[in-house]
Design a protein around this motif. Structure first.
Motif, short mmCIF file in Angstrom:
data_model
loop_
_atom_site.label_atom_id
_atom_site.label_comp_id
_atom_site.label_asym_id
_atom_site.label_seq_id
_atom_site.Cartn_x
_atom_site.Cartn_y
_atom_site.Cartn_z
N GLN A 89 0.86 -1.20 0.00
CA GLN A 89 0.00 0.00 0.00
C GLN A 89 0.88 1.23 0.00
OE1 GLN A 89 -3.44 2.22 2.67
NE2 GLN A 89 -3.51 0.00 2.53
N ASN B 161 -0.47 7.63 2.22
CA ASN B 161 -1.80 8.22 2.04
C ASN B 161 -1.86 9.26 0.92
OD1 ASN B 161 -2.86 8.23 5.56
ND2 ASN B 161 -2.85 6.60 4.05
N PHE C 124 -11.35 6.32 -0.16
CA PHE C 124 -11.24 7.24 0.96
C PHE C 124 -12.47 8.16 0.88
CE2 PHE C 124 -6.40 7.35 2.14
CZ PHE C 124 -6.41 5.97 2.29
N LYS D 230 -12.00 8.13 6.84
CA LYS D 230 -10.57 7.81 6.71
C LYS D 230 -10.01 7.88 8.13
CE LYS D 230 -6.17 7.70 5.44
NZ LYS D 230 -5.54 7.50 6.78
N ASN D 231 -9.61 6.75 8.66
CA ASN D 231 -9.14 6.66 10.05
C ASN D 231 -10.15 7.32 11.00
OD1 ASN D 231 -6.97 5.90 8.50
ND2 ASN D 231 -5.45 6.79 9.85
N ASN E 44 -11.98 3.76 4.84
CA ASN E 44 -10.70 3.35 5.43
C ASN E 44 -10.77 3.49 6.95
OD1 ASN E 44 -7.66 2.78 4.75
ND2 ASN E 44 -7.68 4.25 6.45
N GLU E 45 -10.56 2.36 7.61
CA GLU E 45 -10.63 2.32 9.08
C GLU E 45 -11.82 3.14 9.56
OE1 GLU E 45 -6.82 2.89 11.00
OE2 GLU E 45 -6.12 0.97 10.24
N ASN F 148 -11.62 -2.48 6.19
CA ASN F 148 -10.44 -2.72 7.05
C ASN F 148 -10.66 -2.18 8.46
OD1 ASN F 148 -10.29 -0.04 6.06
ND2 ASN F 148 -8.09 0.02 6.30
N ASP G 215 -5.99 -4.48 9.86
CA ASP G 215 -4.75 -3.72 9.65
C ASP G 215 -3.86 -4.07 10.83
OD1 ASP G 215 -5.99 -2.61 7.49
OD2 ASP G 215 -6.24 -0.61 8.36
N TYR H 251 -0.77 -3.85 13.04
CA TYR H 251 0.43 -3.11 13.44
C TYR H 251 0.92 -3.59 14.79
CZ TYR H 251 -0.42 -0.05 9.48
OH TYR H 251 -0.58 0.45 8.20
N GLU I 251 -3.20 -3.99 5.35
CA GLU I 251 -2.16 -3.10 5.89
C GLU I 251 -1.42 -3.86 6.97
OE1 GLU I 251 -3.05 0.84 7.40
OE2 GLU I 251 -4.75 1.00 6.03
N PHE J 231 2.07 -1.62 4.53
CA PHE J 231 1.69 -0.22 4.32
C PHE J 231 2.90 0.70 4.13
CE2 PHE J 231 1.08 4.08 5.87
CZ PHE J 231 -0.03 4.47 5.14
C1 DGJ Z 1 -3.76 3.05 9.23
C2 DGJ Z 1 -4.48 3.77 8.12
O1 DGJ Z 1 -5.48 2.94 7.59
C3 DGJ Z 1 -3.53 4.21 7.04
O2 DGJ Z 1 -4.22 4.91 6.04
C4 DGJ Z 1 -2.43 5.04 7.65
O3 DGJ Z 1 -2.97 6.20 8.18
C5 DGJ Z 1 -1.72 4.22 8.73
N1 DGJ Z 1 -2.65 3.80 9.72
C6 DGJ Z 1 -0.66 4.99 9.50
O4 DGJ Z 1 0.30 5.51 8.74
#
Ligand code: DGJ
Length: 575
Positions: free
Chosen positions: A58, A61, A124, A128-129, A198-199, A279, A320, A322, A347, A372
């Motif tokens: 990915q 942004n 998006f 978005k987040n 997105n998120e 996601n 996603d 992390y 991600e 990502f």
């Molecule tokens: C998760 C988001 O979905 C992405 O678009 C990006 O903002 C990352 N976090 C952080 O860089």
């Protein structure tokens, strides 16, 4: 008119229709639109009629702009991706209400085709987040029409309300326009899947507390939500608080967000039925706590059933990931690997030793994986002065894809057939990744189960295949095997192994920085055994082409995988 000239006329006519009417091309190719197939609780993404494995990346942004694409494609080439995940920005697509600008989408399609990459487009849109930051300006400047969530304290939260009807209508219009355009402009099926929003969800409030939202919250819970959350015994017309107690606020918001996105996806899918997913900004899989510790509204593990009930047009719910600790990372994979949900990681951490988790995903039947932020707009020199180049940061992902890429169709098919198992080094990764291009350090001894006999070292994991077990070691070996076969000493936990059963006594074995062995198991347990052959070669389209037979030091100590992409087909026998 002869039969031959009739046929010729028909061909000319069809060709003319295809050239003059692009939408007709999509109709003609309908059966070949990428789609997800489920069999016995396992999944495959079918592209051009066969299972396909997304080896993706990915972009950052703000990298989905034509001016930035020169910093995207070279990174994708370096990574050996087959698919690029890239955003489509609502603010760019519909700068004025009802006026759509597809020029950027068309540029993405053109350039992806030139680079022989597929695309996953990320819409998006409303979220978005958890925020509305990608809504067009004409929406942002009309907050009464397109409201944000009202917090418990009555103050506005930086997150769009899922209950706002005008926002939903506007999103449906824009997303439908995008899907209509793709249907017409992408008869080649460059685009494989669509991420809807997105998120999605909200940070900073558990739900919308506006007057209108409160009235809904005090009203009866929809029956499909009660059924999904197995609360059918709740009193008739129970409201959210009565039905769900402490979870009421959270479930109410999840219902609002999933219903909203379900409608957006359904509208787009009715036009062009590409696979669609949502996601999740993951709550900690092992220690979730309570909101507001995590974003509320998205498809987290505790609310899967609400999403499945309210958004049937969404093909999969995706994590996603992390999480930096291995146990947490693996738990996230387990949560999203379900018989009612294809596993896809849209991600994840894209650098250093984390790349080994591609194998953990493949071992759980993933249809794709996409770290990502892997493009050349990003500075990896962190901590400052560490000297990490993007290539060093991306290197491990590139190595994975160089290894798996040539046989991605086979891996996807074998996974669909339930033939694959995998193992990764489960030690935690260091906080700051170390470039693996560093020359190996001198070989170091690690404590073993039997210090005299390295062949008997306790494996890190044993994979089970009926009459055969496959022990896997991720640590360096105790004894030197000569420079050609010694596994590179891992500076960090790099080990990843993949074993696929090809026949009763035959396996595809591959990996990096690890050692794999075999032992008879089940009814054959304890029998003497040996390799009948251990062939090194290439696996492609179901055909293995050997280049040499390994033997001696290259098999006596197990099958050693270093940083050199290596694919083996081993045939075993018992005596
Ligand atoms: C998760 C988001 O979905 C992405 O678009 C990006 O903002 C990352 N976090 C952080 O860089």
């Amino acid at each position: 008119m002869t039969q031959h000239s009739l046929l010729l006329r028909a061909v000319v006519l069809i060709t003319a229709v295809l050239v003059l009417d692009p939408s007709a091309r999509a109709e003609v190719n309908d059966s070949t639109i990428p789609h997800i197939v489920q069999k016995d609780g396992r999944y495959a993404l079918f592209v051009d009629g066969a299972p396909y494995l997304i080896l993706g990346a990915q972009v950052n942004n703000s990298s989905g702009w034509p001016s930035v694409l020169p910093k995207v494609w070279p990174a994708m080439d370096f990574l050996h991706v087959n698919t690029v995940e890239i955003p489509v920005y609502w603010e760019q697509l519909e700068p004025e209400q009802g006026r759509f600008d597809f020029s950027v989408v068309d540029t993405l399609l053109d350039q992806a085709r030139q680079h022989k990459d597929h695309l996953v487009l990320l819409w998006f849109g409303t979220w978005k987040n958890g925020s509305n930051h990608y809504m067009p300006q004409w929406m942002k400047l009309d907050p009464h029409r397109y409201p944000n969530v009202t917090g418990a304290d009555g103050k506005e939260v930086d997150s769009p309300s899922p209950l706002a009807k005008e926002t939903l209508a506007a999103d449906i219009t824009a997303f439908s326009a995008l899907m209509r355009h793709l249907k017409e402009a992408d008869f080649q099926h460059t685009v494989l899947m669509i991420q809807v929003e997105n998120e999605s969800g909200t940070w900073g409030a558990v739900r919308d507390y506006s007057t209108a939202a409160q009235a809904l919250f005090d009203g009866p819970v929809p029956t499909e939500v009660l059924a999904a959350m197995q609360k059918t015994h709740a009193p008739e017309r129970a409201n959210w608080q009565e039905a769900f107690g402490d979870d009421a606020d959270e479930y109410f918001h999840v219902w609002g967000v999933s219903k909203f996105i379900g409608q957006v996806a359904a509208a787009g899918k009715a036009i062009y039925p590409l696979p669609m997913y949502v996601n999740a900004s993951l709550r900690d899989p092992l220690n979730p706590g309570h909101p507001p510790k995590y974003e509320v509204g998205g498809p987290n593990d505790n609310v899967f059933p609400i999403w499945k009930a309210e958004a049937p047009a969404i093909d999969l719910l995706a994590p996603d990931i992390y999480q930096r600790e291995s146990a947490h990372y693996l738990k996230a994979l387990d949560y999203y690997h379900r018989s009612d949900n294809p596993l896809f990681i849209p991600e994840t951490i894209g650098q250093g030793a984390y790349a080994r988790f591609l194998f953990a995903a493949l071992g759980r039947g993933a249809i794709g994986y996409s770290p990502f932020g892997l493009d050349y707009t990003r500075n990896f020199d962190y901590p400052p002065g560490s000297g990490m180049t993007p290539e060093q940061a991306f290197g491990p992902v590139a190595l994975d894809y160089a290894l798996i890429g040539p046989m991605m169709r086979d891996i996807a098919r074998l996974n669909f057939e339930g033939k694959i198992q995998a193992s990764v080094d489960e030690r935690n990764s260091p906080d700051f990744p170390v470039a693996i291009a560093t020359p190996p350090r001198p070989h170091k001894t690690e404590p073993t189960a039997d210090p005299e006999n390295p062949r008997l070292e306790t494996p890190d994991e044993i994979l089970h295949f009926g009459n055969w077990d496959a022990p896997v070691w991720h640590r360096p070996m105790r004894r030197g095997l000569g420079p050609a076969t010694r596994p590179a000493v891992p500076l960090q936990p790099n080990g990843r192994a993949l074993v696929a059963q090809l026949g009763d006594n035959q396996f595809l074995v591959t990996g990096l920085y690890c050692r794999v062995g075999f032992l008879p198991a089940g009814s054959a347990a304890g029998k003497p055994w040996q390799y009948l052959s251990a062939e090194e070669g290439q696996y492609k389209n179901g055909v293995f082409t050997p280049s040499r037979i390994l033997n001696g030091d290259q098999t006596d100590w197990g099958l050693i995988f270093t940083s050199t992409p290596t694919v083996l087909r081993v045939t075993l026998y018992t005596r």
